[in-house]
Structures are given as structure tokens and as C-alpha cells.
Enzyme design. Structure first.
Site, short mmCIF file in Angstrom:
data_model
loop_
_atom_site.label_atom_id
_atom_site.label_comp_id
_atom_site.label_asym_id
_atom_site.label_seq_id
_atom_site.Cartn_x
_atom_site.Cartn_y
_atom_site.Cartn_z
N ARG B 193 0.81 -1.17 0.18
CA ARG B 193 -0.09 0.05 -0.03
C ARG B 193 0.88 1.32 0.00
O ARG B 193 0.47 2.38 0.70
CB ARG B 193 -0.79 -0.01 1.40
CG ARG B 193 -1.86 -1.02 1.25
CD ARG B 193 -2.49 -1.49 2.57
NE ARG B 193 -2.74 -0.38 3.48
CZ ARG B 193 -3.66 0.76 3.52
NH1 ARG B 193 -4.69 0.74 2.66
NH2 ARG B 193 -3.37 1.50 4.55
N ASN B 194 1.87 0.97 -0.53
CA ASN B 194 3.04 2.02 -0.29
C ASN B 194 3.93 2.24 -1.82
O ASN B 194 4.18 1.24 -2.47
CB ASN B 194 4.09 1.53 0.67
CG ASN B 194 4.21 2.68 1.84
OD1 ASN B 194 4.21 3.71 1.67
ND2 ASN B 194 4.14 2.04 3.03
#
Ligand SMILES: [Zn+2]
Lengths: 72, 382
Positions: B193-194
């Protein structure tokens, strides 16, 4: 989801049983039956994809993959 | 070999053609309820087979088995309940056996055959799934805000609202066909998610050394303020792949799925879902899907011991850091040197540099990646 189950009795050599038991332990199975089921499932189901995909559907999928640049 | 889907068969409950048209017409006459964006995402994950073998929202028997045994009632591993919550008033006119139309933003998206309506204990849910009843935990807070009853039953997806990133999203049948086209036999999936820093790259490449392909699989869904925006994550990965990965070993695709922050249980869930997408291996990070200090750093690894029958192999790769003595990216397992030589790569530090418009040092982040992130006027969610 609970599928009907049948009971199967099979006779195998003691040496084979011991080997299976050892393998089951090594693979982290606490229940030898569970291990045998797992191995049989893998064997029987290998070669099948588990996908219901008609040739037309597959072509549609590939079309989208092409449009998005995932395949040439 | 690309593994068979969880439970053996890839679920497809997306209706098309004449059946869809007929059901859409019928659905207009049915009682209906409005569902949230998160339940819409669950609905799509079910319909497109990401949640195989689930054919709908869980009935009580599966719900309770998952809650207490982390398995479905047929003994298949499953760790996060997938449920539809409703207010009693909303469904006062329907009973078990009826069909119910599900609407999102006032438009019919699916039809559900109501198999069961049942109550649930949210606090118990929190205790089991999140291992805490603390409402400061984001997953627990969400649970407490959900409605009082649950409705279980199979669904058919009739329509899906368009998504700004829909061209970034692939579904399981698509990645499976894609992997076969590429003739990959082993595929390792990476959850994220990065934006990628050097530590992520190291972990991915360590895994890719042993597999045919890498699936970089960012989760697309609800984000909290301060998170990188989805389009920034994709652009950053595209730069990394372009400059630092060989051709044809990586697939970058978005996964539309909710994030629960359920730590160890969610690590198992993430692995099962990736198996449905055709991955053979799954990278499990330290404190995977954790939040705050609700879970021990290695709990998400230990839980895999309980699931020898998962059908996807977890890879536990330790966090990478830069070691001045080793002269490169290494991890705890392969570097013998003490803390004074080690430079940790901190996502927080990178984030604050990006905020200030600065390019982080090269040992933290590839300059090509940093430049792409900085090219966005505002890379963060507000
Ligand atoms: Zn070192």
C-alpha cells in the site's frame, strides 16, 4: 458447503504407513488422515486449472490484457 | 504450476448477456437495500473469484467457524469473515428464501438470495479477529460502526460502478491467463500500500531470485489521510520496474480489496487471495497488515504454522537495511555486523522528505522513483 463424505478403508504396508506418518509430521500435519487427504487431492487435481473458461471467454480476457499492455 | 483456486474452483458470479438483462429487470421489482462502498468491494471480490470459494456473504455456520476456528464449515482455511450487515428496519419486509436487490448509490449492483438472517456479537468479533476490543484500532472501530444484523446468501453481480483506476485492476482469471501466457510456473506475490523504497525492492528481488515471476499487487481501496495516493504508487512502481527490473519478470496490477489491519489473520487472508490470483508464493512482511502495537512483530509469520493445507507457500523475508560493512542491502539473517554499521530505511523518514520536496538519499529510494513521486503536485491522501 459441507460436502458428503464417504469412509474408505485401505490396507497398506506398515513401512509405508510409518513413512507417511513421518512425512505428515515433517509437513506439520497433526492428523495423518488430513495429510493423506491433502496429498490425494493434490495428485488428483493436478493438471486441472479449476477455471471455467470457454475459448471465447479466454480470448476476451486476452484482448483486455493486450489492450492494457500486459501481453503483445 | 499455477495453483488451483482455494477450494478447487474459481468462482464466477458476474452475470453477463441475457441472464443479466433478465435479472436486472426482475431486480427492479425486488425489495432493496443500499450497501456501503466497502461491501461493494467485498461483493466484487466474491463475484470475480478473488474470494473463492465464497459464493456470497457468509451464513452463520461459516461465520462462526471462521470466527473461532479460522476455517470455513468445510474445513478450508479462511480467517476473515465476509459478511453483509443490515439494520433490522431495512429488511423488515423480507425473510429467508427471498431475493434482495443490493444497491450502491441508488443503483442496483447485485441480487442476493437470502439464506439466513442472524445476529452477531461485535465485541466478540473484535476479540477474535483483531485480538483487541480497543476502539482505537481502525478495524475494531469500523466493526463497532456496522449494523446490527447479518445477512448471508449467494450473490450475483449485475453491474459495477466505474472506478477511476479500473484499467489498473486485474481479476483472478486475468492474472491466471496472463501467467500461463508468460509460461511462469512459479509466481511470488507482493502485497503493498506504499511507494517502493530500497527495502521493498530488496525483498522482492530476494524472492524473485527463486521464482519465474513477481506479481506486485497494490491494494486499491479506502485510504487514510497521509497515505500515498493510488496513482502515485502505480507511477512509482512503473519507474522502478522500468529502470531496475529485467524485462518480463514483473506484473504490476491493482487489487480492489478492503484492508482490515487484522495482522496475523489478515496475512493468511492475503495469502489465500493471492493463491486465487494464481500465485504460488506470497511474501509475508514483518508485522504484516498490522497497526500500532496490537500484534507481535512475528505473529503474522507464526500463524502460518496452523495452516499446512493453505496451498500457497509463504516467504518470510526479513526487513532489509543498508550495511556499511557489507556494502549493500542486507537483512538480519545474512549480516553479522552491529547496529553502528546499519542504516535503517524508514518509510516515515522518506515520507517527510517527500513532503518537503526533497529527494531521499539513494540508499533509501531510487532517484527515478523519488522524482516520479515528486512530479505529483500532491502525492498524499487528505
Ligand atoms: Zn553487514
Amino acid at each position: 458447503m459441507g460436502e458428503e463424505k464417504v469412509e474408505v478403508k485401505i490396507t497398506i504396508p506398515k513401512s509405508l504407513y510409518d513413512k507417511i506418518k513421518e512425512e505428515a509430521d515433517n509437513a506439520g500435519f497433526t492428523d495423518i488422515e488430513e495429510f493423506i487427504r491433502f496429498v490425494l487431492e493434490q495428485l488428483v487435481e493436478s493438471g486441472e486449472t479449476g477455471e471455467e473458461l470457454s475459448p471465447e471467454d479466454e480470448e476476451k480476457v486476452k484482448e483486455r490484457l493486450r489492450a492494457l499492455g500486459y501481453i503483445d | 504450476m499455477i495453483p488451483r483456486p482455494h477450494g478447487g474452483r474459481l468462482v464466477n458470479r458476474v452475470l453477463t448477456g441475457k441472464r443479466r438483462e433478465a435479472l436486472l429487470r426482475e431486480a427492479g421489482e425486488l425489495p432493496s437495500i443500499e450497501i456501503s462502498y466497502e461491501r461493494l468491494i467485498d461483493l466484487m471480490d466474491i463475484a470475480y473469484g478473488a474470494f473463492s470459494p465464497l459464493e456470497g456473504f457468509m451464513v452463520q455456520e461459516d461465520y462462526l467457524h471462521v470466527l473461532y476456528d479460522m476455517r470455513l464449515s468445510n474445513d478450508l482455511p479462511w480467517t476473515i469473515p465476509v459478511t453483509l450487515d443490515v439494520d433490522p428496519e431495512e429488511i423488515s419486509s423480507v425473510k429467508e428464501g427471498d431475493d434482495l436487490a443490493l444497491k450502491y448509490n441508488g443503483e442496483i449492483v447485485a441480487v442476493m438470495r437470502i439464506e439466513e438472517i442472524y445476529g452477531w456479537d461485535k465485541k466478540e468479533y473484535a476479540r477474535q479477529v483483531y485480538k483487541t476490543t480497543d476502539k482505537n484500532h481502525p478495524g475494531v472501530a469500523k466493526t463497532y460502526h456496522r449494523k446490527e444484523l447479518l445477512v448471508g446468501g449467494e450473490i450475483d453481480l449485475l453491474r459495477e460502478p466505474s472506478h477511476p483506476l479500473e484499467n489498473r485492476i486485474l481479476w483472478p482469471i486475468e492474472t491466471r491467463v496472463l501467467f500461463r501466457e508468460k509460461k511462469w510456473r512459479t509466481i511470488v506475490a507482493f502485497q503493498t500500500r506504499n511507494v517502493p523504497h530500497r527495502g521493498h525492492e530488496y525483498v522482492q528481488k530476494a524472492a524473485l531470485t527463486f521464482t519465474d515471476g513477481l506479481l506486485i499487487h497494490p491494494l486499491i481501496g479506502w485510504k487514510k489521510p497521509g497515505d500515498y495516493r493510488d496513482e502515485v504508487i502505480f507511477a512509482a512502481y512503473e519507474a522502478l520496474i522500468k529502470y531496475y527490473y529485467p524485462k518480463d519478470v514483473v506484473v504490476l496490477a491493482g487489487l480492489l480489496m478492503n484492508m482490515n489491519y487484522a495482522g496475523p489473520r489478515e496475512a493468511i487472508h492475503h495469502a489465500i487471495v493471492r493463491k486465487n490470483f494464481g500465485a504460488t508464493h506470497f511474501i509475508v512482511g514483518r508485522d504484516h497488515a498490522g497497526v500500532g502495537d496490537y500484534y507481535g512483530p512475528y505473529e503474522a509469520w507464526e500463524i502460518f504454522d496452523e495452516f499446512p493445507d493453505l496451498g500457497i507457500t509463504p516467504l518470510f523475508i526479513r526487513e532489509a537495511f543498508y550495511c556499511k560493512k557489507c556494502g549493500g542491502m542486507v537483512n538480519e539473517k545474512i549480516c553479522p555486523h552491529s547496529e553502528e554499521y546499519r542504516v535503517k530505511i524508514s518509510g516515515t523518514k522518506i515520507r517527510s522528505m517527500i513532503r518537503e520536496g526533497k529527494i531521499p538519499p539513494e540508499y533509501m529510494m531510487r532517484p527515478e522513483v523519488a522524482r516520479v513521486i515528486l512530479s505529483f503536485k500532491d502525492p498524499f491522501v487528505h
